[in-house]
Motif scaffolding. Structure first.
Motif, PDB file in Angstrom:
ATOM      1  N   ASP A 193       0.818  -1.157   0.009  1.00  0.00           N
ATOM      2  CA  ASP A 193       0.144  -0.076   0.151  1.00  0.00           C
ATOM      3  C   ASP A 193       0.881   1.055   0.044  1.00  0.00           C
ATOM      4  OD1 ASP A 193      -2.408  -1.357  -0.168  1.00  0.00           O
ATOM      5  OD2 ASP A 193      -2.548  -1.623   2.139  1.00  0.00           O
ATOM      6  N   TRP A 194       1.956   1.081   0.782  1.00  0.00           N
ATOM      7  CA  TRP A 194       2.921   2.214   0.774  1.00  0.00           C
ATOM      8  C   TRP A 194       3.437   2.641  -0.534  1.00  0.00           C
ATOM      9  CZ3 TRP A 194       4.718   4.574   5.603  1.00  0.00           C
ATOM     10  CH2 TRP A 194       5.680   5.468   5.530  1.00  0.00           C
ATOM     11  N   GLU A 195       3.795   1.648  -1.387  1.00  0.00           N
ATOM     12  CA  GLU A 195       4.429   1.694  -2.624  1.00  0.00           C
ATOM     13  C   GLU A 195       3.322   2.365  -3.540  1.00  0.00           C
ATOM     14  OE1 GLU A 195       7.547   1.835  -3.667  1.00  0.00           O
ATOM     15  OE2 GLU A 195       8.183   1.434  -1.454  1.00  0.00           O
ATOM     16  N   TYR A 196       2.127   1.656  -3.581  1.00  0.00           N
ATOM     17  CA  TYR A 196       1.175   2.229  -4.556  1.00  0.00           C
ATOM     18  C   TYR A 196       0.835   3.637  -4.165  1.00  0.00           C
ATOM     19  CZ  TYR A 196      -0.320  -2.384  -5.585  1.00  0.00           C
ATOM     20  OH  TYR A 196      -0.573  -3.660  -6.013  1.00  0.00           O
ATOM     21  N   PHE A 197       0.882   4.258  -3.088  1.00  0.00           N
ATOM     22  CA  PHE A 197       0.489   5.737  -2.588  1.00  0.00           C
ATOM     23  C   PHE A 197       1.617   6.283  -3.314  1.00  0.00           C
ATOM     24  CE2 PHE A 197       0.991   9.110   0.355  1.00  0.00           C
ATOM     25  CZ  PHE A 197      -0.291   9.905  -0.136  1.00  0.00           C
ATOM     26  N   ILE A 198       3.203   6.111  -2.485  1.00  0.00           N
ATOM     27  CA  ILE A 198       4.125   6.898  -2.878  1.00  0.00           C
ATOM     28  C   ILE A 198       4.685   7.026  -4.463  1.00  0.00           C
ATOM     29  CG2 ILE A 198       6.869   6.882  -2.737  1.00  0.00           C
ATOM     30  CD1 ILE A 198       5.289   7.897  -0.349  1.00  0.00           C
ATOM     31  N   SER A 199       4.160   5.733  -5.290  1.00  0.00           N
ATOM     32  CA  SER A 199       4.419   5.825  -6.664  1.00  0.00           C
ATOM     33  C   SER A 199       3.588   6.968  -7.385  1.00  0.00           C
ATOM     34  CB  SER A 199       4.481   4.530  -7.329  1.00  0.00           C
ATOM     35  OG  SER A 199       2.876   4.073  -7.191  1.00  0.00           O
ATOM     36  N   ARG A 200       2.413   7.040  -6.856  1.00  0.00           N
ATOM     37  CA  ARG A 200       1.446   7.832  -7.346  1.00  0.00           C
ATOM     38  C   ARG A 200       1.881   9.405  -7.085  1.00  0.00           C
ATOM     39  NH1 ARG A 200       0.215   3.315  -7.879  1.00  0.00           N
ATOM     40  NH2 ARG A 200      -1.506   2.539  -9.250  1.00  0.00           N
ATOM     41  N   ILE A 201       2.320   9.662  -5.725  1.00  0.00           N
ATOM     42  CA  ILE A 201       2.746  11.039  -5.432  1.00  0.00           C
ATOM     43  C   ILE A 201       3.745  11.432  -6.209  1.00  0.00           C
ATOM     44  CG2 ILE A 201       3.750  12.353  -3.716  1.00  0.00           C
ATOM     45  CD1 ILE A 201       0.684  12.116  -3.208  1.00  0.00           C
ATOM     46  N   ALA A 202       4.932  10.500  -6.614  1.00  0.00           N
ATOM     47  CA  ALA A 202       5.878  10.706  -7.152  1.00  0.00           C
ATOM     48  C   ALA A 202       5.640  11.045  -8.602  1.00  0.00           C
ATOM     49  CB  ALA A 202       6.943   9.288  -7.268  1.00  0.00           C
ATOM     50  N   ALA A 203       4.814  10.573  -9.395  1.00  0.00           N
ATOM     51  CA  ALA A 203       4.333  10.487 -10.680  1.00  0.00           C
ATOM     52  C   ALA A 203       3.802  11.968 -10.869  1.00  0.00           C
ATOM     53  CB  ALA A 203       3.409   9.490 -10.894  1.00  0.00           C
ATOM     54  N   LEU A 204       3.478  12.635  -9.875  1.00  0.00           N
ATOM     55  CA  LEU A 204       2.598  13.821 -10.033  1.00  0.00           C
ATOM     56  C   LEU A 204       3.443  15.033 -10.464  1.00  0.00           C
ATOM     57  CD1 LEU A 204       0.286  13.766  -7.224  1.00  0.00           C
ATOM     58  CD2 LEU A 204      -0.703  13.466  -9.346  1.00  0.00           C
ATOM     59  N   GLY A 205       4.531  15.010  -9.952  1.00  0.00           N
ATOM     60  CA  GLY A 205       5.547  16.433 -10.057  1.00  0.00           C
ATOM     61  C   GLY A 205       5.067  17.513  -9.495  1.00  0.00           C
ATOM     62  N   ASP A 206       5.657  18.638  -9.336  1.00  0.00           N
ATOM     63  CA  ASP A 206       5.193  19.798  -8.616  1.00  0.00           C
ATOM     64  C   ASP A 206       4.076  20.416  -9.015  1.00  0.00           C
ATOM     65  OD1 ASP A 206       7.454  19.116  -6.858  1.00  0.00           O
ATOM     66  OD2 ASP A 206       8.503  21.081  -7.394  1.00  0.00           O
ATOM     67  N   LYS A 207       3.833  20.631 -10.242  1.00  0.00           N
ATOM     68  CA  LYS A 207       2.833  21.341 -10.961  1.00  0.00           C
ATOM     69  C   LYS A 207       1.409  20.761 -10.524  1.00  0.00           C
ATOM     70  CE  LYS A 207       0.838  23.615 -15.014  1.00  0.00           C
ATOM     71  NZ  LYS A 207       0.873  23.789 -16.326  1.00  0.00           N
ATOM     72  N   ARG A 208       1.346  19.473 -10.499  1.00  0.00           N
ATOM     73  CA  ARG A 208       0.016  18.700 -10.293  1.00  0.00           C
ATOM     74  C   ARG A 208       0.191  18.609  -8.881  1.00  0.00           C
ATOM     75  NH1 ARG A 208      -4.448  18.301  -9.988  1.00  0.00           N
ATOM     76  NH2 ARG A 208      -5.465  16.381 -10.148  1.00  0.00           N
ATOM     77  N   LEU A 209       1.303  18.247  -8.159  1.00  0.00           N
ATOM     78  CA  LEU A 209       1.179  18.170  -6.614  1.00  0.00           C
ATOM     79  C   LEU A 209       0.614  19.225  -5.959  1.00  0.00           C
ATOM     80  CD1 LEU A 209       2.312  16.039  -4.448  1.00  0.00           C
ATOM     81  CD2 LEU A 209       4.298  17.511  -4.100  1.00  0.00           C
ATOM     82  N   LEU A 210       0.687  20.707  -6.568  1.00  0.00           N
ATOM     83  CA  LEU A 210       0.185  21.932  -5.901  1.00  0.00           C
ATOM     84  C   LEU A 210      -0.997  22.162  -6.427  1.00  0.00           C
ATOM     85  CD1 LEU A 210       3.732  23.579  -5.906  1.00  0.00           C
ATOM     86  CD2 LEU A 210       2.695  22.610  -4.159  1.00  0.00           C
TER      87      LEU A 210
END
Length: 184
Positions: free
Chosen positions: A122-139
């Protein structure tokens, strides 16, 4: 994730914070026994238990609390389930487009080894999705999800997840310390 080169500074920093917490939490989970995983330090403890079908499920999703009564005590198994299934897995399901097939979300592993493995996945699924966003989408606002999450940013979601992991991870550490000293 530790080897990944992430050029976006906000994404890089949130992933580094998660990696630090992951290292500490999974370090504390090393050697966890099934007895510790299910240990109930008080009589009215909330945990995960096998049903009539032999599959383990969480006894109570959201423990009731009130000003007159303290929050209920939960087992390490319940806390691992809460971090993995309810938080990280739940965030992926409700706030991302590409959701893996999780099967029956109510079922959770009945052994410490399998519970830790499910948490790691579950940790990897979540982190991989956060990592794929990039700053523009993250914000930017998430744009979907239950409650008011559509108007919130993925950064706020990641910080909320980090709060949940550190809060319940610290409680797991304390429960392990108490279990190891029980009867000493």
């Amino acid at each position: 994730m530790a080897d990944m080169i992430v050029p976006d500074p906000v994404t890089r920093d949130i992933l580094a914070a998660f990696e630090n917490v992951r290292y500490q939490l999974f370090g504390r989970l090393e050697g966890l026994t099934d007895a510790e995983y299910h240990w109930e330090p008080v009589g009215d403890c909330i945990g995960i238990r096998p049903g009539d079908d032999g599959l383990f499920r969480v006894a109570t999703l959201f423990p009731e609390s009130s000003p007159e009564a303290p929050d209920p005590v939960t087992t390490i198994a319940w806390r691992i389930w809460h971090i993995g299934n309810l938080c990280l897995r739940g965030y992926v399901i409700y706030l991302f487009d590409d959701v893996p097939d999780y099967g029956d979300r109510d079922v959770w592993p009945g052994t410490a080894k399998e519970g830790i493995q499910a948490l790691a996945e579950d940790w990897e699924y979540f982190i991989s999705r956060i990592a794929a966003l990039g700053d523009k989408r993250l914000l930017a606002p998430i744009g979907m999800g239950p409650g008011g999450w559509a108007d919130e940013t993925y950064l706020k979601l990641a910080l909320h997840a980090l709060k949940e992991v550190t809060h319940h991870g610290g409680e797991i550490g304390l429960l392990r310390d108490l279990y190891l000293r029980e009867g000493v």
